[in-house]
Design a protein around this motif. Structure first.
Motif, PDB file in Angstrom:
ATOM      1  N   VAL A  28       0.851  -1.191   0.000  1.00  0.00           N
ATOM      2  CA  VAL A  28       0.000   0.000   0.000  1.00  0.00           C
ATOM      3  C   VAL A  28       0.890   1.246   0.000  1.00  0.00           C
ATOM      4  CG1 VAL A  28      -1.903  -1.170   1.156  1.00  0.00           C
ATOM      5  CG2 VAL A  28      -0.180   0.026   2.518  1.00  0.00           C
ATOM      6  N   PHE A  29       0.294   2.364  -0.396  1.00  0.00           N
ATOM      7  CA  PHE A  29       1.060   3.604  -0.534  1.00  0.00           C
ATOM      8  C   PHE A  29       1.770   3.974   0.765  1.00  0.00           C
ATOM      9  CE2 PHE A  29       0.871   8.411  -1.440  1.00  0.00           C
ATOM     10  CZ  PHE A  29       2.059   8.370  -2.130  1.00  0.00           C
ATOM     11  N   ALA A  30       1.131   3.699   1.897  1.00  0.00           N
ATOM     12  CA  ALA A  30       1.738   4.027   3.195  1.00  0.00           C
ATOM     13  C   ALA A  30       3.081   3.329   3.380  1.00  0.00           C
ATOM     14  CB  ALA A  30       0.788   3.650   4.325  1.00  0.00           C
ATOM     15  N   ASP A  31       3.239   2.149   2.771  1.00  0.00           N
ATOM     16  CA  ASP A  31       4.506   1.418   2.898  1.00  0.00           C
ATOM     17  C   ASP A  31       5.668   2.200   2.299  1.00  0.00           C
ATOM     18  OD1 ASP A  31       3.169  -0.722   4.064  1.00  0.00           O
ATOM     19  OD2 ASP A  31       2.864  -1.744   2.152  1.00  0.00           O
ATOM     20  N   TYR A  32       5.375   3.038   1.297  1.00  0.00           N
ATOM     21  CA  TYR A  32       6.418   3.804   0.614  1.00  0.00           C
ATOM     22  C   TYR A  32       6.752   5.096   1.368  1.00  0.00           C
ATOM     23  CZ  TYR A  32       5.622   0.557  -3.177  1.00  0.00           C
ATOM     24  OH  TYR A  32       5.503  -0.604  -3.924  1.00  0.00           O
TER      25      TYR A  32
ATOM     26  N   ALA B  14       9.443   4.955   7.022  1.00  0.00           N
ATOM     27  CA  ALA B  14      10.825   4.502   7.136  1.00  0.00           C
ATOM     28  C   ALA B  14      10.882   3.101   7.732  1.00  0.00           C
ATOM     29  CB  ALA B  14      11.619   5.469   8.007  1.00  0.00           C
ATOM     30  N   GLY B  15      11.799   2.291   7.226  1.00  0.00           N
ATOM     31  CA  GLY B  15      12.009   0.960   7.760  1.00  0.00           C
ATOM     32  C   GLY B  15      11.266  -0.134   7.036  1.00  0.00           C
ATOM     33  N   THR B  16      10.364   0.219   6.120  1.00  0.00           N
ATOM     34  CA  THR B  16       9.658  -0.814   5.371  1.00  0.00           C
ATOM     35  C   THR B  16      10.505  -1.267   4.186  1.00  0.00           C
ATOM     36  OG1 THR B  16       8.570   0.761   3.905  1.00  0.00           O
ATOM     37  CG2 THR B  16       7.432   0.211   5.971  1.00  0.00           C
ATOM     38  N   GLU B  17      10.185  -2.451   3.682  1.00  0.00           N
ATOM     39  CA  GLU B  17      10.898  -2.968   2.513  1.00  0.00           C
ATOM     40  C   GLU B  17      10.714  -2.048   1.318  1.00  0.00           C
ATOM     41  OE1 GLU B  17      11.008  -7.045  -0.217  1.00  0.00           O
ATOM     42  OE2 GLU B  17       9.459  -6.777   1.315  1.00  0.00           O
ATOM     43  N   GLN B  18       9.494  -1.506   1.190  1.00  0.00           N
ATOM     44  CA  GLN B  18       9.217  -0.633   0.052  1.00  0.00           C
ATOM     45  C   GLN B  18      10.041   0.660   0.114  1.00  0.00           C
ATOM     46  OE1 GLN B  18       6.945  -2.289   1.764  1.00  0.00           O
ATOM     47  NE2 GLN B  18       5.806  -3.494   0.248  1.00  0.00           N
ATOM     48  N   SER B  19      10.080   1.313   1.274  1.00  0.00           N
ATOM     49  CA  SER B  19      10.822   2.574   1.364  1.00  0.00           C
ATOM     50  C   SER B  19      12.318   2.352   1.198  1.00  0.00           C
ATOM     51  CB  SER B  19      10.531   3.277   2.690  1.00  0.00           C
ATOM     52  OG  SER B  19      11.037   2.540   3.786  1.00  0.00           O
ATOM     53  N   ALA B  20      12.822   1.227   1.702  1.00  0.00           N
ATOM     54  CA  ALA B  20      14.243   0.918   1.549  1.00  0.00           C
ATOM     55  C   ALA B  20      14.601   0.712   0.081  1.00  0.00           C
ATOM     56  CB  ALA B  20      14.599  -0.318   2.363  1.00  0.00           C
ATOM     57  N   THR B  21      13.710   0.038  -0.648  1.00  0.00           N
ATOM     58  CA  THR B  21      13.965  -0.197  -2.062  1.00  0.00           C
ATOM     59  C   THR B  21      13.894   1.097  -2.863  1.00  0.00           C
ATOM     60  OG1 THR B  21      13.039  -2.430  -1.856  1.00  0.00           O
ATOM     61  CG2 THR B  21      13.240  -1.530  -4.074  1.00  0.00           C
ATOM     62  N   ILE B  22      12.937   1.953  -2.546  1.00  0.00           N
ATOM     63  CA  ILE B  22      12.830   3.243  -3.239  1.00  0.00           C
ATOM     64  C   ILE B  22      14.071   4.079  -2.986  1.00  0.00           C
ATOM     65  CG2 ILE B  22      11.569   5.417  -3.334  1.00  0.00           C
ATOM     66  CD1 ILE B  22      10.168   3.067  -4.712  1.00  0.00           C
ATOM     67  N   GLU B  23      14.563   4.064  -1.751  1.00  0.00           N
ATOM     68  CA  GLU B  23      15.766   4.825  -1.426  1.00  0.00           C
ATOM     69  C   GLU B  23      16.946   4.365  -2.267  1.00  0.00           C
ATOM     70  OE1 GLU B  23      18.485   6.047   2.474  1.00  0.00           O
ATOM     71  OE2 GLU B  23      16.743   4.752   2.694  1.00  0.00           O
TER      72      GLU B  23
ATOM     73  N   GLY C 210      10.848  10.075  -3.592  1.00  0.00           N
ATOM     74  CA  GLY C 210      12.279  10.286  -3.464  1.00  0.00           C
ATOM     75  C   GLY C 210      12.833   9.402  -2.372  1.00  0.00           C
ATOM     76  N   ALA C 211      14.090   9.634  -2.031  1.00  0.00           N
ATOM     77  CA  ALA C 211      14.749   8.799  -1.025  1.00  0.00           C
ATOM     78  C   ALA C 211      14.065   8.903   0.329  1.00  0.00           C
ATOM     79  CB  ALA C 211      16.222   9.215  -0.900  1.00  0.00           C
ATOM     80  N   ASN C 212      13.443  10.035   0.609  1.00  0.00           N
ATOM     81  CA  ASN C 212      12.715  10.218   1.862  1.00  0.00           C
ATOM     82  C   ASN C 212      11.335  10.772   1.519  1.00  0.00           C
ATOM     83  OD1 ASN C 212      11.868  10.539   4.452  1.00  0.00           O
ATOM     84  ND2 ASN C 212      13.440  12.016   5.045  1.00  0.00           N
ATOM     85  N   PRO C 213      10.413   9.906   1.054  1.00  0.00           N
ATOM     86  CA  PRO C 213       9.151  10.379   0.502  1.00  0.00           C
ATOM     87  C   PRO C 213       8.334  11.239   1.448  1.00  0.00           C
ATOM     88  CG  PRO C 213       9.482   8.050   0.018  1.00  0.00           C
ATOM     89  CD  PRO C 213      10.556   8.455   0.981  1.00  0.00           C
ATOM     90  N   SER C 214       8.392  10.975   2.754  1.00  0.00           N
ATOM     91  CA  SER C 214       7.553  11.734   3.674  1.00  0.00           C
ATOM     92  C   SER C 214       7.938  13.207   3.718  1.00  0.00           C
ATOM     93  CB  SER C 214       7.635  11.132   5.078  1.00  0.00           C
ATOM     94  OG  SER C 214       8.953  11.232   5.582  1.00  0.00           O
TER      95      SER C 214
END
Length: 297
Positions: free
Chosen positions: A204-208, A211-220, A245-249
């Motif tokens: 889900v979008f919240a995963d991106y 911080a710390g999720t597999e999705q955000s780590a991969t996007i980074e 981006g690397a830090n979407p929030s």
């Protein structure tokens, strides 16, 4: 977008002292007509075109034409490789940018939608023009135009399922291919597109945004290998394409045009369709910025 007093307290936008921000902006835009204005300090030109004002809803929208001058450049035909003509210092390439403002009377914060063309925006130019005018009229009041974050703007879309990840100008796979596959990699192209397997999603979008999720780590990781990362999400039959981006929030909230809703011809959106689509976007913003107040345009 806020009207700020010197003492760091915010005024309602319809009552900045004895002045109404909506009327100040309306009068400024109307005073310029549709002729090009020159900003010598930044070597820019601009013009306001086709603006419509709704005094009851307190919103206005239209086209801001803007460009830069001052440099001599070659205009090259990409099919022949030849120089078709030379742009001189007095010539400016002008792009059309859709803008839409909502300025409530009794609240201290409004919403502005600003259209980028080819990753070229008008926020700095428009902010400076409106800031100077508000200060002149009100005797020094300050205008803030702060970017909305994903967190604030799209509470609703956090629950949307991610269907695709698009990597623009992507270079190189190698060791990261396995990690991409962990997201559900099924199909790829160049511009590289990661699609969810049939009847599945990429989280889900919240995963991106967390911080710390597999999705955000991969996007980074992926942002280091391409110029842009975009996530296509879907909810209740509606789609949105967000730039991450690397830090979407902490990113500015940028949304790609939905080409299922808006026809793009020669790089330019059909403005009637674009206007309707932006009205939907604006109402989404309003429902999250002013929760429970039933504010719509």
């Amino acid at each position: 977008m806020k009207g700020k007093q010197v003492k760091n307290s915010y005024s309602p936008l319809g009552g900045i002292g004895q002045f109404d921000m909506y009327k100040v902006f309306k009068d400024f835009i109307a005073s310029k007509g549709d002729k090009y204005q020159i900003v010598e300090d930044s070597k820019q030109i601009y013009a306001f075109s086709s603006f419509k004002f709704d005094d009851v809803k307190r919103e206005f929208r239209g086209i801001m034409k803007a460009g830069s001058y001052g440099s001599r450049t070659d205009i090259v035909n990409i099919e022949t490789g030849n120089v078709d003509f030379q742009r001189l210092e007095k010539n400016a390439e002008v792009l059309k940018h859709y803008v839409r403002f909502y300025i409530p009377e009794k609240l201290d914060e409004g919403v502005a939608l600003l259209h980028n063309q080819r990753n070229i925006g008008i926020k700095t130019l428009l902010h400076e023009l409106l800031r100077a005018e508000l200060s002149r009229v009100t005797g020094g009041r300050v205008l803030q135009m702060n970017p909305l974050s994903y967190e604030k703007a799209f509470e609703e879309w956090k629950k949307a399922t991610a269907k695709e990840i698009k990597l623009v100008r992507f270079s190189g796979m190698n060791a990261i291919e396995d990690q991409i596959k962990n997201l559900g990699h099924n199909e790829a192209e160049h511009t590289y597109i990661i699609k969810a397997p049939r009847r599945k999603n990429l989280g889900v979008f919240a995963d991106y945004l967390k911080a710390g999720t597999e999705q955000s780590a991969t996007i980074e990781m992926l942002t280091q290998l391409c110029t842009q990362v975009k996530t296509v999400v879907e909810m209740n039959g509606r789609k949105r394409t967000f730039r991450l981006g690397a830090n979407p929030s902490n990113q500015v909230c940028e949304i790609d045009v939905d080409e299922d809703k808006v026809t793009i011809t020669a790089g330019n959106p059909n403005m009637k369709e674009f206007d309707s689509w932006c009205k939907v976007l604006l109402n989404e913003f309003l429902s999250t910025i002013y929760p429970g107040m039933g504010i719509k345009v």
